[in-house]
Write a protein that holds these residues in place. Structure first.
Motif, short mmCIF file in Angstrom:
data_model
loop_
_atom_site.label_atom_id
_atom_site.label_comp_id
_atom_site.label_asym_id
_atom_site.label_seq_id
_atom_site.Cartn_x
_atom_site.Cartn_y
_atom_site.Cartn_z
N GLY A 1 0.81 -1.22 0.00
CA GLY A 1 0.00 0.00 0.00
C GLY A 1 0.84 1.26 0.00
N PHE A 2 0.30 2.32 -0.60
CA PHE A 2 0.97 3.60 -0.70
C PHE A 2 0.03 4.73 -0.28
CE2 PHE A 2 3.38 0.91 -3.46
CZ PHE A 2 4.68 1.40 -3.47
N ASP A 3 0.61 5.74 0.35
CA ASP A 3 -0.07 6.98 0.72
C ASP A 3 -1.31 6.69 1.55
OD1 ASP A 3 -0.27 9.72 0.91
OD2 ASP A 3 -1.24 9.99 -1.02
N SER B 1 6.21 3.28 0.47
CA SER B 1 5.04 2.48 0.85
C SER B 1 4.84 2.55 2.36
CB SER B 1 5.21 1.03 0.40
OG SER B 1 6.28 0.42 1.09
N ASN B 2 3.64 2.19 2.81
CA ASN B 2 3.32 2.24 4.23
C ASN B 2 2.98 0.88 4.83
OD1 ASN B 2 0.54 1.70 3.56
ND2 ASN B 2 0.29 3.86 3.09
N SER B 3 2.80 -0.14 4.00
CA SER B 3 2.36 -1.45 4.50
C SER B 3 2.49 -2.47 3.38
CB SER B 3 0.89 -1.38 4.95
OG SER B 3 0.07 -0.87 3.90
N HIS C 1 -8.99 11.59 2.64
CA HIS C 1 -8.38 12.93 2.58
C HIS C 1 -7.08 12.91 1.79
CE1 HIS C 1 -11.10 13.34 6.05
NE2 HIS C 1 -11.13 14.61 5.75
N LYS C 2 -6.73 11.72 1.28
CA LYS C 2 -5.47 11.58 0.54
C LYS C 2 -5.70 10.80 -0.75
CE LYS C 2 -2.74 11.20 4.83
NZ LYS C 2 -1.78 10.33 5.59
N THR C 3 -4.67 10.74 -1.56
CA THR C 3 -4.67 9.79 -2.67
C THR C 3 -4.21 8.44 -2.13
OG1 THR C 3 -2.40 10.38 -3.25
CG2 THR C 3 -4.17 11.60 -4.36
N GLY C 4 -4.41 7.39 -2.89
CA GLY C 4 -3.99 6.07 -2.43
C GLY C 4 -3.68 5.15 -3.59
N LYS C 5 -2.65 4.32 -3.43
CA LYS C 5 -2.24 3.39 -4.48
C LYS C 5 -1.95 2.01 -3.89
CE LYS C 5 -0.26 6.90 -7.55
NZ LYS C 5 0.90 7.31 -8.37
N ILE C 6 -1.97 1.02 -4.78
CA ILE C 6 -1.68 -0.35 -4.41
C ILE C 6 -0.73 -0.93 -5.46
CG2 ILE C 6 -3.68 -1.28 -5.65
CD1 ILE C 6 -4.00 -3.33 -3.38
N CYS C 7 0.12 -1.85 -5.03
CA CYS C 7 1.09 -2.47 -5.94
C CYS C 7 1.12 -3.97 -5.72
CB CYS C 7 2.48 -1.87 -5.71
SG CYS C 7 3.73 -2.44 -6.89
N LEU C 8 1.12 -4.74 -6.80
CA LEU C 8 1.17 -6.20 -6.74
C LEU C 8 2.37 -6.71 -7.54
CD1 LEU C 8 -2.59 -7.16 -7.43
CD2 LEU C 8 -1.49 -6.73 -5.22
N LEU D 1 4.50 10.38 -5.65
CA LEU D 1 4.98 9.26 -4.84
C LEU D 1 6.27 8.71 -5.43
CD1 LEU D 1 1.66 7.32 -4.20
CD2 LEU D 1 3.03 8.53 -2.52
N PRO D 2 7.23 8.40 -4.56
CA PRO D 2 8.48 7.84 -5.08
C PRO D 2 8.21 6.55 -5.83
CG PRO D 2 8.64 8.34 -2.74
CD PRO D 2 7.20 8.48 -3.12
N ARG D 3 8.84 6.38 -6.98
CA ARG D 3 8.70 5.14 -7.73
C ARG D 3 9.77 4.18 -7.25
NH1 ARG D 3 4.95 4.96 -11.06
NH2 ARG D 3 5.68 2.91 -11.75
N THR D 4 9.35 2.97 -7.00
CA THR D 4 10.29 1.98 -6.49
C THR D 4 10.88 1.19 -7.63
OG1 THR D 4 8.44 0.47 -6.22
CG2 THR D 4 9.09 1.74 -4.30
N GLY D 5 12.00 0.58 -7.37
CA GLY D 5 12.60 -0.31 -8.35
C GLY D 5 13.41 0.42 -9.39
#
Length: 241
Positions: free
Chosen positions: A95-97, A119-121, A147-154, A206-210
């Motif tokens: 999870g992000f943001d 990421s946060n979790s 109150h924020k944006t939110g992203k998910i990564c798989l 958001l910082p891009r990972t990888g």
């Protein structure tokens, strides 16, 4: 034949150890959204994707967030559309943001110090094998701060290493029409969320990972095993084959 018997024995030992040590997650209160139709939006094969094993993931096109509790649920699916079995792989849910992953059924939490940047979790789901033409779904419990944006990564990695074979995201869930006075808010996959409340300064990207091409070689398969302390068993059984 003897090799097949040993392979089955070691696979059974591996799955039994994982099952015996995975934490029990409080998911019974959440009804997972059925990803129909599911979407692989924001996904692409990683550099280690084999030609004959086509691993992809899917997320639901729509989820619903309860405005008061901020709780939501997602179904994350991983499937093999290739012609050969995958062998051991790991699906991770990160999870992000404003989107925080609070539990994934049958999976282990990624230690905070090992989470990817930004990421946060996250949770890692170790799969001993995914047969050709088969898929597996995971119930994901999460919270979403509207109150924020939110992203998910798989991301999906091979075995217990850091070889990335597929990654979906970080992809946003959100709405362009906030409904702060409603009981819940529907969020669409691939939509940047417009936050509730007073106007806020634009958030930094958001910082891009990888690597620069957007892949996320996290090595999360190994991290999942480290989190439950059974890396030695996995590598011992592999080396004896």
């Amino acid at each position: 034949m003897q090799g097949l018997k040993r392979q089955g024995k070691y696979s059974g030992v591996f799955v039994a150890v994982i099952a015996a040590t995975v934490l029990t997650l409080p998911l019974s209160a959440y009804a997972a959204d059925d990803p129909t139709p599911g979407s692989s939006e924001g996904g692409s094969p990683g550099p280690a994707a084999p030609a004959d094993v086509k691993i992809t993931t899917e997320l639901p096109g729509k989820i619903t967030v309860e405005n008061k509790s901020q709780q939501t649920s997602v179904t994350a699916k991983v499937k093999n559309s290739g012609s050969k079995d995958s062998g051991p792989i790991t699906l991770s849910v990160v999870g992000f943001d404003g989107m925080r992953i609070t539990g994934v059924e049958g999976c282990v939490p990624i230690p905070e110090a090992r989470l990817p940047q930004g990421s946060n979790s996250g949770f890692a789901c170790v799969i001993d094998n995914l047969a050709a033409g088969k898929d597996r779904s995971y119930r994901v419990a999460a919270t979403f701060d509207l109150h924020k944006t939110g992203k998910i990564c798989l991301p999906v990695t091979a075995g217990t290493g850091d070889k990335l074979i597929w990654q979906q995201g970080p992809v946003p869930f959100g709405t362009s029409q906030p409904t702060p006075n409603a009981p819940d808010t529907p969020l669409l996959l691939g939509t940047e969320n417009v936050p509730f409340g007073p106007e806020k300064p634009p958030a930094a990207e958001l910082p891009r990972t990888g690597t620069p091409d957007g892949t996320l070689p996290l090595g999360l398969a190994a991290l999942a095993l480290l989190a439950i302390g059974v890396t030695g068993i996995w590598w011992t059984t592999r080396s004896e084959r």
